[in-house]
Write an enzyme that holds these catalytic residues in place. Structure first.
Site, PDB file in Angstrom:
ATOM      1  N   TYR A 104       0.875  -1.171   0.000  1.00 55.77           N
ATOM      2  CA  TYR A 104       0.000   0.000   0.000  1.00 55.77           C
ATOM      3  C   TYR A 104       0.914   1.223   0.000  1.00 55.77           C
ATOM      4  O   TYR A 104       1.615   1.482   0.985  1.00 55.77           O
ATOM      5  CB  TYR A 104      -0.863  -0.048   1.260  1.00 55.77           C
ATOM      6  CG  TYR A 104      -1.864   1.072   1.446  1.00 55.77           C
ATOM      7  CD1 TYR A 104      -3.109   1.014   0.845  1.00 55.77           C
ATOM      8  CD2 TYR A 104      -1.587   2.149   2.273  1.00 55.77           C
ATOM      9  CE1 TYR A 104      -4.058   2.002   1.063  1.00 55.77           C
ATOM     10  CE2 TYR A 104      -2.513   3.154   2.491  1.00 55.77           C
ATOM     11  CZ  TYR A 104      -3.752   3.065   1.886  1.00 55.77           C
ATOM     12  OH  TYR A 104      -4.681   4.049   2.104  1.00 55.77           O
TER      13      TYR A 104
ATOM     14  N   ALA B 271       4.378  13.844   3.334  1.00 54.09           N
ATOM     15  CA  ALA B 271       2.951  13.592   3.574  1.00 54.09           C
ATOM     16  C   ALA B 271       2.789  12.184   4.127  1.00 54.09           C
ATOM     17  O   ALA B 271       2.674  11.223   3.363  1.00 54.09           O
ATOM     18  CB  ALA B 271       2.143  13.764   2.292  1.00 54.09           C
ATOM     19  N   GLY B 272       2.808  12.095   5.465  1.00 55.66           N
ATOM     20  CA  GLY B 272       2.581  10.810   6.106  1.00 55.66           C
ATOM     21  C   GLY B 272       1.138  10.714   6.555  1.00 55.66           C
ATOM     22  O   GLY B 272       0.267  10.257   5.827  1.00 55.66           O
ATOM     23  N   SER B 273       0.880  11.185   7.772  1.00 53.63           N
ATOM     24  CA  SER B 273      -0.498  11.196   8.267  1.00 53.63           C
ATOM     25  C   SER B 273      -1.374  12.166   7.488  1.00 53.63           C
ATOM     26  O   SER B 273      -2.595  12.007   7.433  1.00 53.63           O
ATOM     27  CB  SER B 273      -0.509  11.564   9.758  1.00 53.63           C
ATOM     28  OG  SER B 273       0.159  10.580  10.525  1.00 53.63           O
TER      29      SER B 273
ATOM     30  N   THR C 144       5.698  -0.499   3.484  1.00 57.75           N
ATOM     31  CA  THR C 144       5.859  -1.872   3.933  1.00 57.75           C
ATOM     32  C   THR C 144       5.736  -2.821   2.746  1.00 57.75           C
ATOM     33  O   THR C 144       4.804  -2.701   1.949  1.00 57.75           O
ATOM     34  CB  THR C 144       4.797  -2.221   4.989  1.00 57.75           C
ATOM     35  OG1 THR C 144       4.980  -1.383   6.131  1.00 57.75           O
ATOM     36  CG2 THR C 144       4.900  -3.674   5.421  1.00 57.75           C
TER      37      THR C 144
ATOM     38  N   SER D  30     -16.769   4.710  12.230  1.00 56.87           N
ATOM     39  CA  SER D  30     -15.503   4.005  12.355  1.00 56.87           C
ATOM     40  C   SER D  30     -14.649   4.520  13.501  1.00 56.87           C
ATOM     41  O   SER D  30     -13.477   4.149  13.611  1.00 56.87           O
ATOM     42  CB  SER D  30     -14.713   4.144  11.050  1.00 56.87           C
ATOM     43  OG  SER D  30     -14.454   5.521  10.777  1.00 56.87           O
TER      44      SER D  30
ATOM     45  N   GLN E 167      12.211  -2.299  32.272  1.00 58.57           N
ATOM     46  CA  GLN E 167      12.471  -1.905  33.653  1.00 58.57           C
ATOM     47  C   GLN E 167      12.414  -3.107  34.599  1.00 58.57           C
ATOM     48  O   GLN E 167      13.247  -3.234  35.512  1.00 58.57           O
ATOM     49  CB  GLN E 167      11.457  -0.847  34.090  1.00 58.57           C
ATOM     50  CG  GLN E 167      11.816  -0.129  35.376  1.00 58.57           C
ATOM     51  CD  GLN E 167      13.003   0.812  35.197  1.00 58.57           C
ATOM     52  OE1 GLN E 167      13.322   1.205  34.090  1.00 58.57           O
ATOM     53  NE2 GLN E 167      13.650   1.158  36.287  1.00 58.57           N
TER      54      GLN E 167
ATOM     55  N   GLU F 292       0.127   4.190  10.082  1.00 59.17           N
ATOM     56  CA  GLU F 292      -1.330   4.231   9.880  1.00 59.17           C
ATOM     57  C   GLU F 292      -2.005   5.308  10.729  1.00 59.17           C
ATOM     58  O   GLU F 292      -3.071   5.101  11.295  1.00 59.17           O
ATOM     59  CB  GLU F 292      -1.948   2.858  10.128  1.00 59.17           C
ATOM     60  CG  GLU F 292      -1.527   1.848   9.080  1.00 59.17           C
ATOM     61  CD  GLU F 292      -2.544   0.758   8.864  1.00 59.17           C
ATOM     62  OE1 GLU F 292      -3.752   1.028   8.974  1.00 59.17           O
ATOM     63  OE2 GLU F 292      -2.135  -0.367   8.590  1.00 59.17           O
TER      64      GLU F 292
ATOM     65  N   GLN G 283      -1.058  11.059  17.742  1.00 61.57           N
ATOM     66  CA  GLN G 283      -1.561  12.444  17.788  1.00 61.57           C
ATOM     67  C   GLN G 283      -2.671  12.659  16.756  1.00 61.57           C
ATOM     68  O   GLN G 283      -3.692  13.302  17.046  1.00 61.57           O
ATOM     69  CB  GLN G 283      -0.410  13.419  17.543  1.00 61.57           C
ATOM     70  CG  GLN G 283       0.596  13.510  18.689  1.00 61.57           C
ATOM     71  CD  GLN G 283       1.443  12.258  18.846  1.00 61.57           C
ATOM     72  OE1 GLN G 283       1.786  11.607  17.859  1.00 61.57           O
ATOM     73  NE2 GLN G 283       1.789  11.918  20.081  1.00 61.57           N
TER      74      GLN G 283
END
Length: 383
Positions: free
Chosen positions: A125, A132-134, A160, A315, A338, A365, A369
């Site tokens: 995909y 331009a990611g999110s 990926t 959704s 830890q 994906e 944030q």
């Protein structure tokens, strides 16, 4: 209360058992070495394909199992228990195929979904870009029309399966359009003239997954390459993410459960001040929080997946599950290191890998944030 239950079906339990056994035999013994080498586990994934653990949501009409989202999530939880990188590679195939399942023509489904079932090939995909990611609407990849054809140019990043894929579902905007308008989804053959693969990323975690740039230089396409309606690609991308975000939560659940199991075993064996560290309240509290995080993540994941299978149009639960699960996994993995103390910071134990693998859950994906922006807009009515 009628209509609510948490029992899995007999078929789902068989799927869980199969995936759990595959993870135990095929993934866990080699996960550390694959991580160290940053090696793509082609042979393992081919065996997963032979076992029926790949492309699980491809409908029966095209030769697939036709699993629902919930069953797929149950499977992915088991795989991610063994290695998030391998899990991401396997889920990446379904991600690459999802736009075709949601919006593809009958001819495209027969060709590309059928191809995934007939042989252990890979799909990818290709949406994210260097800038331009999110922000999907901010993509710069573009296409122009030349007669009845389309000429695609652009660079995709963080893809990926990018270096191993047989075909890509990718997105570009019509020259002269801005933001959401004019974006179209295409399916592009890896062998098409003008398609090339950039360098393989040397990642902090999930190193067994193949992540590369994919470059399109004047790639000539025809109408048969358009997925869905021209200009409606942004909607296809968003619908895809709505379907796939529960998979991220499933991965988080598997990783959290692995952390919990590793910490339980270690805490009962490791002694300090003359007693097992499991008797120290500070350690008990961290392990208790891990157990809470696992149950919470899994329940949100299952609700999100169930909502998709039930055909609910809202959704937002997918964003809840993705945001909470990703953050919980990172917190739990950090606490796992830890619990192990100095040993946890070495490669002698798997928790340092789990911590590195967990970080990517908060990024791909849609970052944690971005998920909160989506959730806030929903809650405040700004939809």
């Amino acid at each position: 209360m009628a209509g609510i239950g948490f029992d899995v079906t007999e078929e789902q339990q068989q799927l869980i058992d199969t995936a759990r056994e595959f993870t135990r035999k095929e993934i866990i013994p080699v996960a550390g070495a694959l991580d160290e080498e940053g090696k793509f586990p082609r042979e393992i994934i081919e065996r997963a394909w032979q076992t029926g653990l790949l492309n699980c949501e491809v409908p029966e009409a095209y030769g697939g199992l036709g699993l629902g989202n919930l069953s797929h999530c149950l499977l992915l939880e088991e795989l991610s228990y063994g290695c998030m990188g391998i899990n991401t590679s396997i889920a990446g195939n379904s991600l690459g195929a999802m736009p075709l399942m949601l919006a593809g023509s009958e001819e495209q489904k027969q060709e590309y979904l059928g191809r995934l079932i007939k042989s252990p090939v890979f799909a990818a995909y290709a949406c994210s870009e260097p800038d331009a990611g999110s922000d999907v609407a901010g993509m710069k990849s573009r296409y122009r029309k030349v007669g009845d054809d389309y000429v695609l140019t652009g660079q995709k990043r963080w893809i990926t399966n990018g270096g191993v894929a047989d075909f890509y579902t990718t997105f570009a905007r019509l020259e002269g359009t801005e933001r959401h308008k004019g974006i179209t989804c295409f399916v592009v053959e890896r062998s098409a003239a003008g398609v090339s693969v950039g360098k393989k990323e040397n990642k902090m975690g999930q190193r067994a997954s193949n992540t590369t740039d994919v470059i399109f230089e004047d790639v000539r396409l025809s109408r048969k390459n358009v997925v869905g309606t021209e200009g409606e690609g942004f909607k296809v991308a968003m619908r895809t993410f709505d379907r796939t975000r529960p998979w991220i939560a499933a991965g988080a659940a598997g990783l959290i459960r692995r952390c919990l199991d590793e910490c339980r075993t270690y805490a009962l064996e490791r002694k300090t001040f003359g007693v097992p560290i499991a008797q120290h309240q500070a350690v008990q509290f961290m392990i208790a929080e891990m157990a809470i995080a696992y149950e919470s993540t899994r329940l949100l994941c299952l609700k999100a997946a169930w909502s998709i299978d039930a055909g609910h149009s809202d959704s937002i639960i997918s964003s809840y599950a993705k945001a909470y699960g990703a953050d919980a996994a990172m917190r739990v993995a950090t606490d796992a290191v830890q619990v192990f103390g100095g040993y946890g910071y070495t490669k002698e134990y798997p928790v340092e890998k789990l911590m590195r693998d967990a970080k990517l859950l908060q990024i791909y994906e849609g970052t944690s944030q971005i998920q909160r922006m989506v959730i806030a807009r929903h809650v405040l009515g700004a939809r």
